[in-house]
Design a protein around this motif. Sequence first.
Motif, PDB file in Angstrom:
ATOM      1  N   HIS A   1       0.857  -1.189   0.000  1.00 46.64           N
ATOM      2  CA  HIS A   1       0.000   0.000   0.000  1.00 46.64           C
ATOM      3  C   HIS A   1       0.892   1.238   0.000  1.00 46.64           C
ATOM      4  O   HIS A   1       2.106   1.167   0.279  1.00 46.64           O
ATOM      5  N   ASP A   2       0.310   2.391  -0.283  1.00 44.80           N
ATOM      6  CA  ASP A   2       1.099   3.599  -0.510  1.00 44.80           C
ATOM      7  C   ASP A   2       1.590   4.274   0.760  1.00 44.80           C
ATOM      8  O   ASP A   2       2.302   5.296   0.687  1.00 44.80           O
ATOM      9  N   LYS A   3       1.262   3.746   1.936  1.00 49.14           N
ATOM     10  CA  LYS A   3       1.763   4.323   3.179  1.00 49.14           C
ATOM     11  C   LYS A   3       3.149   3.788   3.551  1.00 49.14           C
ATOM     12  O   LYS A   3       3.763   4.255   4.505  1.00 49.14           O
TER      13      LYS A   3
ATOM     14  N   ASN B   1       7.035   3.396   3.179  1.00 47.06           N
ATOM     15  CA  ASN B   1       8.174   4.150   2.671  1.00 47.06           C
ATOM     16  C   ASN B   1       9.177   3.166   2.075  1.00 47.06           C
ATOM     17  O   ASN B   1      10.052   2.645   2.769  1.00 47.06           O
TER      18      ASN B   1
END
Length: 266
Positions: free
Chosen positions: A20-22, A24
Motif C-alpha cells: 500500500h502507498d503508506k 516508505n
Amino acid sequence: MTSKYALKVGLRSIPLVAAHDKINLKQVSEFKPLLAWAKNLAKEEEQVAKDNATEKPPVRVEKVEVKSVDYFGPRIGFVHLAVDAELAESGQKPPGLVFMRGGAVAVLLIIKTTNPSGETLEHVVLTKQPRLSIPSFNFPEIPAGMLDGSGDFVGKCADELQEECGITLDHNKLIDMTELAYGDQWDGVYPSAGGCDEFLRLFVCFIDKEWHELQELEGRLGGLRDHGESISLTLVALKDAYKAAPDAKLLSSLALLNALKADGKL
C-alpha cells in the motif's frame, strides 16, 4: 505492480514493491537486514550455479512485496515481506512470508565461584522479563539483544551484559561459539528459519567471582527502564540450566558449548 525500487542480487535486480502507498519503500530498501538477505540470496544462487553449472537454480525469486513495517521511533524495527518465488522442478510457489528483524547476540555467562564450604561451583546468569508473545510476565533466558547493523558482535554482547546485568567485561573474554562451529558459512544459529530471517550469534564467557559477589547478583534489577525494559537477574547451577528455562538461546548455547568442548575447540 511496478516499482522504481529493486534489490540487487548478483547481476540481476529483484523488484521491491509495497502492498500500500503508506509504506516508505526508500527507507525499506535501505533496511540493513533486507540488504543482508539480498546479499545472502546472491551467494546462495552463485553457489548453486557453481555446484550445478548445467542446471537452473532450484528456486527463482521474482519479486519481494513489503506488507507492513513496524518502527522503533524513527527507525525501522521489523518488516513483513511476501517473497514471490517459484520452484524450478514443479513450478509451484514455496512459502514466502517473512518476518524480517535481522540478527541478535546472546551470551551464556558462566560464573565460577567457591562457596563457604569450599566447593567449586559454576552458575549461569539468567534474566527474567515480560515476554508478551508467549505470554509470560517473568520469562527466564540468557542475556540477548538485537544487532544494530554495525557487525560488531562482540561489542554488542558487551553492551547487552552491561545494560541487562550491570556486568562490565573485557571484550577478549567473550568467545563466539557460532564462529568456532561454522566459521563464515552461516551468519549464526537460525531459531525459526521457516518464517523469520533472525540469526543468533551465541557467545560464552567464563568469569570468576567471590561468593559474596555472586549472591549480590541474585535479584539485581537491570535493563533500560525508560525504554520499557523490566529485567531482574537470577542464577542457576550450570548442570541444571537446561531445566531452568525453555529458552532456545540457552539450550542452543549449552549444546554448542558441549560439542565444542568435545571437539577440543573450547
